[in-house]
Design an enzyme around this catalytic site. Structure first.
Site, PDB file in Angstrom:
ATOM      1  N   LYS A  35       0.847  -1.205   0.000  1.00 52.81           N
ATOM      2  CA  LYS A  35       0.000   0.000   0.000  1.00 52.81           C
ATOM      3  C   LYS A  35       0.878   1.248   0.000  1.00 52.81           C
ATOM      4  O   LYS A  35       2.098   1.163   0.189  1.00 52.81           O
ATOM      5  CB  LYS A  35      -0.922  -0.031   1.218  1.00 52.81           C
ATOM      6  CG  LYS A  35      -0.179  -0.014   2.558  1.00 52.81           C
ATOM      7  CD  LYS A  35      -1.111  -0.263   3.736  1.00 52.81           C
ATOM      8  CE  LYS A  35      -0.337  -0.367   5.030  1.00 52.81           C
ATOM      9  NZ  LYS A  35      -1.187  -0.781   6.161  1.00 52.81           N
ATOM     10  N   TYR A 252      15.853  29.980   8.388  1.00 50.31           N
ATOM     11  CA  TYR A 252      14.588  30.618   8.775  1.00 50.31           C
ATOM     12  C   TYR A 252      14.438  30.620  10.288  1.00 50.31           C
ATOM     13  O   TYR A 252      14.648  29.593  10.938  1.00 50.31           O
ATOM     14  CB  TYR A 252      13.405  29.869   8.182  1.00 50.31           C
ATOM     15  CG  TYR A 252      13.184  30.101   6.714  1.00 50.31           C
ATOM     16  CD1 TYR A 252      13.026  31.391   6.213  1.00 50.31           C
ATOM     17  CD2 TYR A 252      13.124  29.032   5.832  1.00 50.31           C
ATOM     18  CE1 TYR A 252      12.811  31.599   4.855  1.00 50.31           C
ATOM     19  CE2 TYR A 252      12.903  29.227   4.480  1.00 50.31           C
ATOM     20  CZ  TYR A 252      12.744  30.522   3.999  1.00 50.31           C
ATOM     21  OH  TYR A 252      12.525  30.721   2.665  1.00 50.31           O
TER      22      TYR A 252
END
Ligand SMILES: *Cc1c(COP(=O)(O)O)cnc(C)c1O
Length: 368
Positions: A35, A252
């Site tokens: 999956k 940042y």
């Protein structure tokens, strides 16, 4: 030159891990769980390497159809079955196996006139309380299902919540066995953690996922202890070097402040590629094979690595984000998540490079 970030997918490692899983449960048939795009490795890529499995398990009808279109004739299980009865004709036409985990889903199935027998995994909720029929409705569901003319092979299924924790599986096994005693049908019980740790879970079918990709199913176990090999190695290069003076800040928010002169490598990999944004300063990372640490807050397209102690490492140095030499599990722990999320979170802009012996896909003309 292309961007240096790649996800190397090792077919030999996938095959090796499959053989290892089989060795743990030699008397069980093995359903390879593929999956989430093969846990981020690419559905058809992993299907090719894992074709030696006895069956595949996917989540979506699209993935099941993709396997059929590629020529795979294995049993293919839909892990949540179907969501609406309009899906049923395609499920039958493609010869897919459905999980039935819920009463209204069972009603939809039984109300349908199947053009050919459909194999069903009837799932019991033995204590995880996610999906599955309650134990006191299980026998009745089996009786109704067995009377349905559309039924092919019936398999009894449950899923464990604490297979990798001290609580183990006994408490769930007891409920499952009580509710299914005497019923003549194969059982499918074990995910990777149960397969590795709990012998009683090695029933007619086992359903490993994560271990096939080379990640140990429990956090206390190192993948190497089980001899698992990472199937994905995420690697890149340093594309810029910054020299910080003591007191300078990085990235940042300036969340990292150098407390001494610090050499920083800027790596072509960021959260836009699937690297976890919560990986703060200190997350392990390899530069030219040597373990060091990330620094500061990463960006969408880049992250920072401490190369103060690696004077030879400059622009072009190879960086391993996880995989060979650095288990994804370790990076995940540092970022407060699990390896599953790292692997299936790799984004589409990261090109895959396949290594190892590649089996050609089966002929697409072969359709069930
Ligand atoms: C995903 C899944 C598995 C595989 O679990 P792993 O922990 O990856 O081995 C097995 N069974 C079910 C029902 C699943 O949803």
């Amino acid at each position: 030159m292309p961007r240096p970030l790649t996800a190397r997918i090792d077919h030999d490692a996938l095959r090796h891990n499959l053989a290892l899983a089989r060795g743990l449960a030699p008397h069980s048939r093995l359903m390879a769980v593929v999956k989430a795009d093969g846990y981020g490795h690419g559905l058809l890529r992993v299907a090719s390497a894992l074709r030696g499995a006895d069956a595949f398990a996917v989540l979506t009808l699209e993935d099941a159809v993709a396997l059929r279109d590629a020529g795979y004739r294995h049993p293919v299980l839909l892990l949540q079955g179907f969501y609406e009865s309009v899906e049923l004709p395609e499920i039958a036409a493609r010869g897919l196996t459905v999980v039935i985990h819920e009463a209204t889903q069972l009603d939809m199935l039984l109300a349908w006139k199947a053009p050919r027998p459909v194999d069903v995994h009837l799932k019991m909720n033995s204590g995880m309380n996610r999906l599955g029929l309650p134990p006191d409705q299980y026998r009745d569901a089996i009786t109704r299902l067995s009377a349905w003319p559309g039924l092919g092979q019936l398999t009894l299924m449950t899923h464990f919540a604490t297979a990798d924790e001290p609580a183990g599986i006994v408490w769930q096994m007891e409920r499952f066995e009580d509710a299914s005693r005497g019923i003549d049908a194969p059982r499918s019980l074990a995910n990777s953690a149960a397969l590795v740790r709990h012998e009683p879970a090695r029933s007619e079918w086992v359903r490993p996922g994560i271990m096939l990709y080379g990640v140990a199913p429990s956090v206390e176990t190192a993948a190497g202890d089980l001899d698992l090999r990472p199937a994905m190695t995420l690697s890149s290069r340093i594309i810029s070097v910054q020299q910080l003076a003591a007191g300078e800040r990085l990235g940042y928010g300036g969340t990292f402040t150098a407390d001494r002169p610090t050499r920083v490598g800027v790596v072509a990999c960021g959260y836009g590629d699937g690297y976890p944004r919560h990986a703060g300063t200190g997350t392990p990372i390899l530069v030219d094979g040597v373990r060091t640490r990330t620094l500061g807050r990463l960006s969408m397209d880049s992250l920072y690595v401490d190369i103060t102690a690696l004077p030879q490492a400059g622009v072009g140095a190879t960086v391993t984000l996880w995989g060979e030499g650095l288990p994804a599990q370790e990076v995940a722990s540092a970022a407060g998540t699990i390896a599953y999320q790292l692997l299936c979170g790799i984004t589409r802009r990261v090109p895959a490079v396949e290594v190892g012996v590649l089996d050609p896909a089966p002929r697409a003309s072969v359709v069930v």
